[in-house]
Motif scaffolding. Structure first.
Motif, PDB file in Angstrom:
ATOM      1  N   UNK A 137       0.843  -1.187   0.000  1.00 62.00           N
ATOM      2  CA  UNK A 137       0.000   0.000   0.000  1.00 62.00           C
ATOM      3  C   UNK A 137       0.885   1.247   0.000  1.00 62.00           C
ATOM      4  N   UNK A 138       0.546   2.203  -0.865  1.00 65.23           N
ATOM      5  CA  UNK A 138       1.348   3.421  -0.997  1.00 65.23           C
ATOM      6  C   UNK A 138       0.469   4.591  -1.418  1.00 65.23           C
ATOM      7  N   UNK A 139       1.028   5.795  -1.244  1.00 63.80           N
ATOM      8  CA  UNK A 139       0.305   7.018  -1.581  1.00 63.80           C
ATOM      9  C   UNK A 139       1.321   8.089  -1.982  1.00 63.80           C
ATOM     10  N   UNK A 140       1.428   8.387  -3.287  1.00 65.66           N
ATOM     11  CA  UNK A 140       2.342   9.450  -3.717  1.00 65.66           C
ATOM     12  C   UNK A 140       1.827  10.824  -3.293  1.00 65.66           C
ATOM     13  N   UNK A 141       2.762  11.728  -3.019  1.00 62.76           N
ATOM     14  CA  UNK A 141       2.400  13.084  -2.621  1.00 62.76           C
ATOM     15  C   UNK A 141       3.490  14.042  -3.108  1.00 62.76           C
ATOM     16  N   UNK A 142       3.066  15.239  -3.534  1.00 65.71           N
ATOM     17  CA  UNK A 142       4.012  16.276  -3.957  1.00 65.71           C
ATOM     18  C   UNK A 142       3.492  17.613  -3.459  1.00 65.71           C
ATOM     19  N   UNK A 143       4.308  18.317  -2.680  1.00 65.46           N
ATOM     20  CA  UNK A 143       3.915  19.635  -2.171  1.00 65.46           C
ATOM     21  C   UNK A 143       3.775  20.638  -3.315  1.00 65.46           C
ATOM     22  N   UNK A 144       4.718  20.593  -4.250  1.00 65.49           N
ATOM     23  CA  UNK A 144       4.691  21.426  -5.463  1.00 65.49           C
ATOM     24  C   UNK A 144       4.610  20.480  -6.655  1.00 65.49           C
TER      25      UNK A 144
END
Length: 123
Positions: free
Chosen positions: A86-93
């Motif tokens: 299980x994973x979840x990509x995230x990018x602030x910008x």
């Protein structure tokens, strides 16, 4: 499919769209699709039961959130999420990412929902 003897320019391909979380197929390698995607914000927690998933950052910074810790990635760095994790990509910008996945892999894996993308073919 790009059947001519010309290189695929990632810069040109990324320049053709602005939306986030909407992968574009830019090439095919045997039974794998080479995809590019712009990401910003947090995706959904999901997994891919039948395949690993490779993230290669070409621009910006992302984190692959895992249940046991985060994996930060910058330009030129890649990470392979093992099948079933299980994973979840995230990018602030906003960041630009290349994905290499077997043909037919759905971006939201086992969860579906409104973030499930219809894959556009830029190849």
């Amino acid at each position: 499919m790009n059947s001519s003897a010309t290189a695929v320019s990632l810069r040109e391909q990324f320049g053709q769209f602005t939306e986030n979380w909407s992968p574009k197929k830019i090439a095919v390698l045997n039974d794998y699709e080479i995809k590019i995607v712009k990401i910003k914000g947090e995706f959904v927690w999901h997994s891919h039961t039948d395949t690993d998933e490779m993230f290669l950052v070409t621009k910006g910074q992302i984190r692959i959130q895992l249940r046991n810790g985060d994996v930060p990635l910058g330009p030129g760095e890649l990470f392979v999420v093992p099948r079933g994790v299980e994973h979840c990509p995230i990018a602030e910008e906003e960041a630009e990412v290349m994905l290499i996945e077997p043909v037919g892999v759905v971006n939201t894996g086992n969860v579906g929902g409104p973030r499930t993308a219809v894959l556009e073919d830029f190849s």
